[in-house]
Design an enzyme around this catalytic site. Sequence first.
Site, short mmCIF file in Angstrom:
data_model
loop_
_atom_site.label_atom_id
_atom_site.label_comp_id
_atom_site.label_asym_id
_atom_site.label_seq_id
_atom_site.Cartn_x
_atom_site.Cartn_y
_atom_site.Cartn_z
N THR A 101 36.90 45.31 36.25
CA THR A 101 37.32 44.40 35.19
C THR A 101 37.39 45.14 33.86
O THR A 101 38.09 44.72 32.94
CB THR A 101 36.35 43.19 35.06
OG1 THR A 101 35.00 43.68 35.13
CG2 THR A 101 36.58 42.20 36.18
N HIS A 153 32.38 40.47 46.73
CA HIS A 153 32.67 41.43 45.65
C HIS A 153 32.60 42.88 46.09
O HIS A 153 32.66 43.77 45.23
CB HIS A 153 31.69 41.24 44.49
CG HIS A 153 31.82 39.95 43.78
ND1 HIS A 153 32.61 39.79 42.66
CD2 HIS A 153 31.28 38.74 44.02
CE1 HIS A 153 32.53 38.54 42.25
NE2 HIS A 153 31.73 37.88 43.06
N LYS A 172 30.99 52.20 32.61
CA LYS A 172 30.76 51.36 33.79
C LYS A 172 29.45 51.82 34.40
O LYS A 172 28.90 52.85 33.99
CB LYS A 172 31.90 51.49 34.79
CG LYS A 172 32.25 52.97 35.11
CD LYS A 172 33.42 53.10 36.07
CE LYS A 172 34.78 52.90 35.45
NZ LYS A 172 35.43 51.63 35.76
N ARG A 173 28.95 51.05 35.38
CA ARG A 173 27.75 51.51 36.05
C ARG A 173 27.96 52.91 36.63
O ARG A 173 29.08 53.28 37.00
CB ARG A 173 27.36 50.54 37.18
CG ARG A 173 26.71 49.27 36.69
CD ARG A 173 25.46 49.54 35.89
NE ARG A 173 24.37 49.99 36.73
CZ ARG A 173 23.46 49.19 37.26
NH1 ARG A 173 23.48 47.89 37.03
NH2 ARG A 173 22.50 49.67 38.03
N LYS A 227 32.42 55.57 41.81
CA LYS A 227 33.19 55.43 40.57
C LYS A 227 33.61 56.79 40.00
O LYS A 227 34.42 56.89 39.12
CB LYS A 227 32.40 54.63 39.53
CG LYS A 227 32.13 53.18 39.97
CD LYS A 227 31.33 52.43 38.91
CE LYS A 227 30.87 51.05 39.36
NZ LYS A 227 31.91 50.01 39.28
N LYS A 251 39.96 45.03 30.36
CA LYS A 251 39.54 44.98 28.95
C LYS A 251 40.23 46.08 28.15
O LYS A 251 40.65 45.88 27.01
CB LYS A 251 38.01 45.14 28.86
CG LYS A 251 37.25 43.97 29.49
CD LYS A 251 35.78 44.28 29.78
CE LYS A 251 35.23 43.25 30.76
NZ LYS A 251 33.93 43.62 31.35
C1 26Q Z 1 21.80 42.82 46.11
C2 26Q Z 1 20.58 42.73 46.75
C3 26Q Z 1 19.42 43.14 46.12
C4 26Q Z 1 19.49 43.63 44.82
C5 26Q Z 1 20.70 43.71 44.17
C6 26Q Z 1 21.87 43.32 44.83
C7 26Q Z 1 23.16 43.41 44.13
C8 26Q Z 1 23.24 43.10 42.78
C9 26Q Z 1 24.44 43.19 42.12
C10 26Q Z 1 24.30 43.80 44.79
C11 26Q Z 1 25.52 43.87 44.11
C12 26Q Z 1 25.58 43.56 42.76
C13 26Q Z 1 26.80 43.65 41.97
C14 26Q Z 1 27.98 43.94 42.43
C15 26Q Z 1 29.14 44.03 41.53
O1 26Q Z 1 29.01 43.99 40.32
N1 26Q Z 1 30.34 44.17 42.08
C16 26Q Z 1 31.53 44.27 41.25
O2 26Q Z 1 32.06 42.97 41.08
C17 26Q Z 1 33.12 42.98 40.15
C18 26Q Z 1 33.54 41.55 39.92
O3 26Q Z 1 34.20 41.06 41.06
C19 26Q Z 1 34.26 43.84 40.64
O4 26Q Z 1 35.24 43.91 39.64
C20 26Q Z 1 33.76 45.25 40.96
O5 26Q Z 1 34.79 46.01 41.55
C21 26Q Z 1 32.57 45.17 41.90
O6 26Q Z 1 32.03 46.47 42.10
#
Ligand code: 26Q
Length: 809
Positions: free
Chosen positions: A651, A355, A543-544, A549, A655
Amino acid sequence: MFTNKQVFKEAFLNKLASIRGKTLQEASPMDIYLAFGKLIMDYTSKNWAQTNLDYKEKEARQVYYFSMEFLLGRLMGQYLVNLGIREVCQEGFKDLGINLEEVESLEPDAGLGNGGLGRLAACFMDSLASLNYPGHGCGIRFKYGHFEQKIINGYQVELPENWLREENVWEIRRADKAVEVRFGGNVRMEVVEGKMVFHHEDYEPVLAVPYDVPIIGYDNKTVNTLRLWNAEIADNDFDFPSFTHGDYLRVIEYKRSVEAISQLLYPDDSHHEGRVLRLKQEYFLVSAGLQSIIRTYKKKSRSLAYLHKKVAIHINDTHPALAIPELMRILIDEEGMGWNEAWSITTETISYTNHTILAEALEKWPVDIFKSLLPRIYMIVNEINERFCGQLWNKYTGDWQKIREMAIIADGYVKMAHLAIIGSYSVNGVAKIHTDILKKYELKNFYEFYPYKFNNKTNGITHRRWLLKANPALSDLIIECIGTQWIKEPEGLIDFLKYRSDSSILARLEEIKRNNKIKLAEIIKQNNLVNVDCDAIFDIQIKRLHAYKRQLLNALHIMHLYNRLIENPDLDIVPRVFIFGAKASPSYHYAKNIIKLINSIALKINDDKRLKDKLKVIFLENYRVSLAEAIIPGADVSEQISTASKEASGTGNMKFMMNGAVTIGTLDGANIEILDAVGSENIVTFGLTDREVLTFYHHGGYNSWEIYNSDERIKNILEQFVSDFLPAPQGEFTTIYNSLLHNNDEFFVLKDFAPYVDAQNRIDKLYKNKQKWTQMCLVNIAHSGRFSSDRTINEYAREIWNIKPFTSK
Ligand code: 26Q
């Protein structure tokens, strides 16, 4: 079952009496919510049991979606829609003087995720069930989901979100299905009959107890399961001898440390921090999930040699990548299988989605931490690594650099992405551009070695939540025009295109949008105490909060508009309401500082009478799924302005288009595919391309000072940030200023500023022709079907998982 509202009312009142022991007169809103929730669970229980039985008897191949995050939001409304009983319940409640929407709003969001990745998992659950696929989720039942955000004096403050405070009506605890997960300890090796046997000893046992949540398909009989694991201490693991000897505190401390595993979701997206507890969570999830899958499989007493024929396991990013060595461990240590057979089964069972390309998000664990927490798993990872390096040596003999770059274990770290790729039969990106970048740059070596593993699956969203449920007025209009087929086959939305020149439909569409804006304006009024003009353009970025971003770019443009208006209050622009919603990771100071910046700008602008209400800036606090559902239907403009190459897919962009907003966006992630779908007349794009960005990164050639010095507008704004112009403490925004000028603007905010302003001017012009604008909205809606997660899930099912919709025949 609820053939009419009478039947429903009776059932509901009975439930209220039996569950809460109350009549309607005595019942609190929470009593009503809980009783209704139980009633829905009863209603669905037969199909749930039947679905499980069907899968078992037919021995259908099933997929298990392993994810650290499931960002479900609220479930009640979606259940009612999918069961097709929302109207009858609403009518029945009305008779009883109850407002269904108020009941629904009592449900806390299940915020078991950070952002896109977690919400994608939730959308996938809905599509799997709605398309009759035998597919389940496997996750962790975090006691505290994503934090609750308060904005105090413009700053983000985080509060724990105790979503389980009241009873969670949607879950069923299955203590009988608990399994044990083992941490720490030692591995003793022994040769038995010429075979090496491994004994894991002196480990710390943790009981994993599943809580099952039903995933109800739309207008079918399928009810799949999302299994969320809770970490507990087994009663017989209490160390009673030491307990009686007065070591009370030690025992309680032990209990606390065990329960900590499922206490909280790490509120981090795209930033990896090597905390042991996180690694513990990851192993807890995969070990519990796999043991339960294997146990179910063995009930049929089939040989494990055929596991991959009946089971597909998907890992959502690398977070559950330990599924690979854990499956190896179970097959070898517990089932006595040889390495080669176990490896071929594992690599035919597991598939992986990437991702992100952000380097700081890639998980890597220090070997010593890994080894002491998971000694046996480490041995297996080591063996996988050695065998893989052997293969590399055969292909690239002598190329030590390449071998080191591709190894799983190198420089004292275990690299989870490498493990995931090597141990899976499929590796996919989440939008075309993202997959291309993976193949060409980030994972180039692996693509060369395993070209056949790589594929793309562009993300999608469930139109049943994001259109049918979130925007009932628009759904009704679409149904009136093209019928209901699109609900089951969303690409059928394309038929709505026929109405693009129908002025009466366009007028209705415009009216629906306006009504949605009025509803959103009420939320804004309530939360922010600001009145906004519903004839203004509602321009939204939710968004986050992350530097890539580029909420900062949006803020610069707002400042620019402000400066223009102050210079010329009669400037002929359509009034705008800029709306933001975003949580920043608590340790991400830069992101939190941008929240403060936006709020300071809002304070400055919203009260300035000279602007004659042409400009408003709103920061909505505590952005979450349920708030997104309220915001998106009221959007005119969708902000998707990440630095090209950085947003894997996005995503939110989907929406918004589905709800008839026009995208202003960079050529990044799925924006590119949205452009393909709607054509350049129906989207506004701008800015650097991914190639240009990557060229700057790799070969240099960008100097943010040059842009600064040649653009008076930018100069002005940046001086305003660091002078006493904004209502914030002196020096508050120096870091932001420095990131743009002294750190060479890593995300090309200044470089893309001029093109962004031009793009915003195009939006302004387009909006002035209201009929034309509404036509653009309609075209976006009509083309949004391809971004339904139904399309995505069908692709995963056919091209990765090899599963088929269940039919009872
Ligand atoms: C990893 C290790 C330790 C703590 C947290 C994490 C962690 C947690 C969540 C690393 C990444 C995430 C989330 C990533 C994420 O949401 N990526 C998004 O995924 C979407 C679905 O595919 C995409 O549409 C977005 O572009 C992408 O940023």
